[in-house]
Design an enzyme around this catalytic site. Structure first.
Site, PDB file in Angstrom:
ATOM      1  N   ASP A 151       1.005  -1.149   0.072  1.00 26.57           N
ATOM      2  CA  ASP A 151       0.101  -0.110  -0.069  1.00 26.57           C
ATOM      3  C   ASP A 151       1.068   1.257  -0.040  1.00 26.57           C
ATOM      4  O   ASP A 151       1.634   1.410   1.010  1.00 26.57           O
ATOM      5  CB  ASP A 151      -0.925   0.013   1.118  1.00 26.57           C
ATOM      6  CG  ASP A 151      -1.861   1.311   1.571  1.00 26.57           C
ATOM      7  OD1 ASP A 151      -1.580   2.168   0.748  1.00 26.57           O
ATOM      8  OD2 ASP A 151      -2.847   0.948   1.979  1.00 26.57           O
ATOM      9  N   VAL A 152       0.965   1.993  -1.061  1.00 25.57           N
ATOM     10  CA  VAL A 152       1.879   3.187  -1.202  1.00 25.57           C
ATOM     11  C   VAL A 152       1.816   4.163  -0.111  1.00 25.57           C
ATOM     12  O   VAL A 152       2.724   4.896   0.087  1.00 25.57           O
ATOM     13  CB  VAL A 152       1.799   3.814  -2.559  1.00 25.57           C
ATOM     14  CG1 VAL A 152       2.330   2.622  -3.734  1.00 25.57           C
ATOM     15  CG2 VAL A 152       0.552   4.543  -2.913  1.00 25.57           C
ATOM     16  N   ASN A 185       3.239   5.096  -9.992  1.00 25.64           N
ATOM     17  CA  ASN A 185       1.833   5.460 -10.976  1.00 25.64           C
ATOM     18  C   ASN A 185       0.866   5.079 -10.148  1.00 25.64           C
ATOM     19  O   ASN A 185      -0.274   5.559 -10.313  1.00 25.64           O
ATOM     20  CB  ASN A 185       1.794   4.017 -11.909  1.00 25.64           C
ATOM     21  CG  ASN A 185       0.666   3.758 -12.509  1.00 25.64           C
ATOM     22  OD1 ASN A 185       0.090   4.512 -13.252  1.00 25.64           O
ATOM     23  ND2 ASN A 185      -0.003   2.688 -12.035  1.00 25.64           N
ATOM     24  N   TYR A 189      -7.324  15.828  -6.086  1.00 24.59           N
ATOM     25  CA  TYR A 189      -6.725  15.092  -7.072  1.00 24.59           C
ATOM     26  C   TYR A 189      -5.852  16.046  -7.750  1.00 24.59           C
ATOM     27  O   TYR A 189      -4.565  15.706  -8.034  1.00 24.59           O
ATOM     28  CB  TYR A 189      -7.672  14.343  -7.960  1.00 24.59           C
ATOM     29  CG  TYR A 189      -7.012  13.621  -8.966  1.00 24.59           C
ATOM     30  CD1 TYR A 189      -6.480  12.209  -8.588  1.00 24.59           C
ATOM     31  CD2 TYR A 189      -7.045  13.874 -10.397  1.00 24.59           C
ATOM     32  CE1 TYR A 189      -5.966  11.508  -9.758  1.00 24.59           C
ATOM     33  CE2 TYR A 189      -6.580  13.348 -11.426  1.00 24.59           C
ATOM     34  CZ  TYR A 189      -6.067  11.947 -11.181  1.00 24.59           C
ATOM     35  OH  TYR A 189      -5.552  11.095 -12.251  1.00 24.59           O
ATOM     36  N   LYS A 248      -1.423  16.100  -8.384  1.00 25.62           N
ATOM     37  CA  LYS A 248      -0.809  16.009  -9.579  1.00 25.62           C
ATOM     38  C   LYS A 248      -0.163  16.874  -9.967  1.00 25.62           C
ATOM     39  O   LYS A 248       1.089  16.904 -10.683  1.00 25.62           O
ATOM     40  CB  LYS A 248      -2.153  15.436 -10.653  1.00 25.62           C
ATOM     41  CG  LYS A 248      -2.951  14.043 -10.344  1.00 25.62           C
ATOM     42  CD  LYS A 248      -1.808  12.949 -10.434  1.00 25.62           C
ATOM     43  CE  LYS A 248      -2.433  11.591 -10.164  1.00 25.62           C
ATOM     44  NZ  LYS A 248      -1.636  10.643 -10.154  1.00 25.62           N
ATOM     45  N   THR A 260      -9.801   3.334 -18.378  1.00 21.65           N
ATOM     46  CA  THR A 260      -9.331   2.363 -17.326  1.00 21.65           C
ATOM     47  C   THR A 260     -10.577   2.131 -16.432  1.00 21.65           C
ATOM     48  O   THR A 260     -11.282   3.104 -16.505  1.00 21.65           O
ATOM     49  CB  THR A 260      -7.988   3.049 -17.034  1.00 21.65           C
ATOM     50  OG1 THR A 260      -8.157   3.849 -16.028  1.00 21.65           O
ATOM     51  CG2 THR A 260      -6.866   3.129 -17.590  1.00 21.65           C
TER      52      THR A 260
HETATM   53  P1  NAP Z   1      -6.703   2.349 -12.223  1.00 18.97           P
HETATM   54  O1  NAP Z   1      -7.009   1.297 -13.385  1.00 18.97           O
HETATM   55  O2  NAP Z   1      -7.699   2.606 -11.093  1.00 18.97           O
HETATM   56  O3  NAP Z   1      -5.268   1.373 -11.469  1.00 18.97           O
HETATM   57  C1  NAP Z   1      -4.601   1.991 -10.309  1.00 18.97           C
HETATM   58  C2  NAP Z   1      -3.802   1.175  -9.923  1.00 18.97           C
HETATM   59  O4  NAP Z   1      -3.142   1.674  -8.695  1.00 18.97           O
HETATM   60  C3  NAP Z   1      -4.211  -0.342  -9.443  1.00 18.97           C
HETATM   61  O5  NAP Z   1      -3.214  -1.258  -9.672  1.00 18.97           O
HETATM   62  C4  NAP Z   1      -4.375  -0.050  -7.924  1.00 18.97           C
HETATM   63  O6  NAP Z   1      -4.248  -1.343  -7.203  1.00 18.97           O
HETATM   64  C5  NAP Z   1      -3.060   0.727  -7.515  1.00 18.97           C
HETATM   65  N1  NAP Z   1      -3.630   1.538  -6.289  1.00 18.97           N
HETATM   66  C6  NAP Z   1      -4.486   2.328  -6.039  1.00 18.97           C
HETATM   67  N2  NAP Z   1      -4.274   2.624  -4.612  1.00 18.97           N
HETATM   68  C7  NAP Z   1      -3.084   1.906  -4.232  1.00 18.97           C
HETATM   69  C8  NAP Z   1      -2.489   2.160  -3.103  1.00 18.97           C
HETATM   70  N3  NAP Z   1      -2.889   2.775  -1.944  1.00 18.97           N
HETATM   71  N4  NAP Z   1      -1.332   1.410  -2.920  1.00 18.97           N
HETATM   72  C9  NAP Z   1      -0.960   0.667  -3.895  1.00 18.97           C
HETATM   73  N5  NAP Z   1      -1.495   0.671  -5.051  1.00 18.97           N
HETATM   74  C10 NAP Z   1      -2.699   1.410  -5.353  1.00 18.97           C
HETATM   75  O7  NAP Z   1      -5.975   3.766 -12.336  1.00 18.97           O
HETATM   76  P2  NAP Z   1      -5.363   4.115 -13.925  1.00 18.97           P
HETATM   77  O8  NAP Z   1      -6.280   4.699 -14.808  1.00 18.97           O
HETATM   78  O9  NAP Z   1      -4.502   2.866 -14.664  1.00 18.97           O
HETATM   79  O10 NAP Z   1      -4.365   5.205 -13.151  1.00 18.97           O
HETATM   80  C11 NAP Z   1      -2.952   5.034 -12.946  1.00 18.97           C
HETATM   81  C12 NAP Z   1      -2.414   6.553 -12.631  1.00 18.97           C
HETATM   82  O11 NAP Z   1      -2.621   7.144 -13.948  1.00 18.97           O
HETATM   83  C13 NAP Z   1      -2.891   7.022 -11.480  1.00 18.97           C
HETATM   84  O12 NAP Z   1      -1.991   7.762 -10.603  1.00 18.97           O
HETATM   85  C14 NAP Z   1      -3.881   8.158 -12.238  1.00 18.97           C
HETATM   86  O13 NAP Z   1      -4.292   9.257 -11.267  1.00 18.97           O
HETATM   87  C15 NAP Z   1      -3.351   8.309 -13.372  1.00 18.97           C
HETATM   88  N6  NAP Z   1      -4.156   9.114 -14.422  1.00 18.97           N
HETATM   89  C16 NAP Z   1      -5.110   8.333 -15.105  1.00 18.97           C
HETATM   90  C17 NAP Z   1      -5.709   8.951 -16.072  1.00 18.97           C
HETATM   91  C18 NAP Z   1      -6.901   8.337 -16.824  1.00 18.97           C
HETATM   92  O14 NAP Z   1      -7.605   8.818 -17.485  1.00 18.97           O
HETATM   93  N7  NAP Z   1      -7.083   6.869 -16.475  1.00 18.97           N
HETATM   94  C19 NAP Z   1      -5.713  10.145 -16.355  1.00 18.97           C
HETATM   95  C20 NAP Z   1      -4.460  10.910 -15.757  1.00 18.97           C
HETATM   96  C21 NAP Z   1      -3.666  10.383 -14.811  1.00 18.97           C
HETATM   97  P3  NAP Z   1      -5.519  -2.001  -6.096  1.00 18.97           P
HETATM   98  O15 NAP Z   1      -6.327  -2.592  -6.995  1.00 18.97           O
HETATM   99  O16 NAP Z   1      -4.791  -3.048  -5.478  1.00 18.97           O
HETATM  100  O17 NAP Z   1      -6.026  -0.766  -5.475  1.00 18.97           O
END
Ligand code: NAP
Length: 251
Positions: A60-61, A87, A153, A157, A188
């Protein structure tokens, strides 16, 4: 050597069980790196690590002790560390600032920002002592523009991109490059509620020149570039990967 080769390199990607983190882990592996898979869910971490033939270390980060185990475990597994990708992130709840839930604010900041500071401090000295390498911090387009509902958020960021600049200045002389990536709208689980919102999507795609959401693989390409020799003279940068959403005025 190929410009994009990571052969012989060792990496950590947080939140690498799904979405953008999983795509980045696969991209780094395809480029030749060995990667520690990690999320807060031990079963998911073990499953994805087994699928990819890589070690899995749940963390857990928001827990500094768990981040210590993640870095130590990676050093034990690979004997070195060259690339760190921070990430893992959550969106928290959306609201105007006037109605902000400060417990939610603290949780978003702990997971999205504090974790990046703690993990960078644990990992970068190891990367530097191995001869240098690269750190990629995942920021967001929402940290670059104003928004009336995305509050904690967006703050976290924007700060991640600033953290990349500060760490780049601090560690550049030791051969460690630190960059941020700001994804735009990427399909996602995290963005699924917005993807299902037709009015939002029509508005958002109208102001995105490429007229579509991005894919996790399109962020992975940017991460491989920044981690590899192809990005060897790039540091302190915030690479926006958004289909052009940021640069258009919508007209
Ligand atoms: P996602 O599909 O929700 O995946 C998030 C990942 O982070 C999962 O593997 C999750 O694992 C892990 N995670 C969440 N909370 C955690 C914690 N406390 N400790 C360790 N791992 C944790 O999200 P995503 O869309 O791939 O996003 C990844 C990154 O890109 C994030 O930082 C997000 O803010 C950024 N981002 C995403 C978008 C977008 O449009 N999708 C846009 C801009 C930025 P668990 O299932 O174990 O929680």
């Amino acid at each position: 050597m190929s410009l994009f080769s990571l052969a012989g390199k060792a990496a950590i990607v947080t939140g690498s069980t799904r979405g953008i983190g999983l795509a980045i882990a696969k991209g780094l592996i395809e480029a030749g790196a060995r990667v520690t898979i990690s999320s807060e869910d031990a079963a998911d971490t073990a499953r994805v690590a087994a699928e990819l033939g890589m070690p899995g270390i749940p963390a857990d980060v928001s827990d500094p002790a768990a981040l210590g185990r993640l870095v130590d475990g990676t050093m034990d597994a690979f004997g070195r560390l060259d690339v760190l990708v921070c990430n893992a992130g959550i969106t928290g709840s959306a609201s105007p600032f006037a109605e902000i839930d400060m417990a939610d604010y603290d949780r978003v900041m702990a997971i999205n920002l504090r974790s990046q500071v703690v993990l960078a401090n644990l990992a970068i000295p190891r990367i530097a002592s191995g001869g240098g390498g690269a750190v990629v911090l995942i920021s967001s387009l929402s940290g670059l523009r104003g928004n009336a509902r995305i509050n904690a958020y967006a703050l976290s960021k924007a700060a991640a991109a600033q953290l990349a600049r500060n760490l780049a200045v601090e560690w550049g002389p030791c051969g460690v490059r630190v960059n941020a990536i700001s994804p735009g709208f990427i399909a996602t689980e995290l963005s699924a509620p917005l993807l299902a919102d037709e009015a939002f999507m029509a508005r958002r795609m109208a102001m995105t020149p490429l007229r579509r959401p991005g894919t996790p693989e399109e962020i992975a390409g940017a991460a491989v570039f920044l981690a590899s020799p192809a990005g060897a003279f790039v540091t302190g940068h915030n690479l926006v990967v958004d289909g052009g959403t940021l640069i258009t005025d919508g007209s």
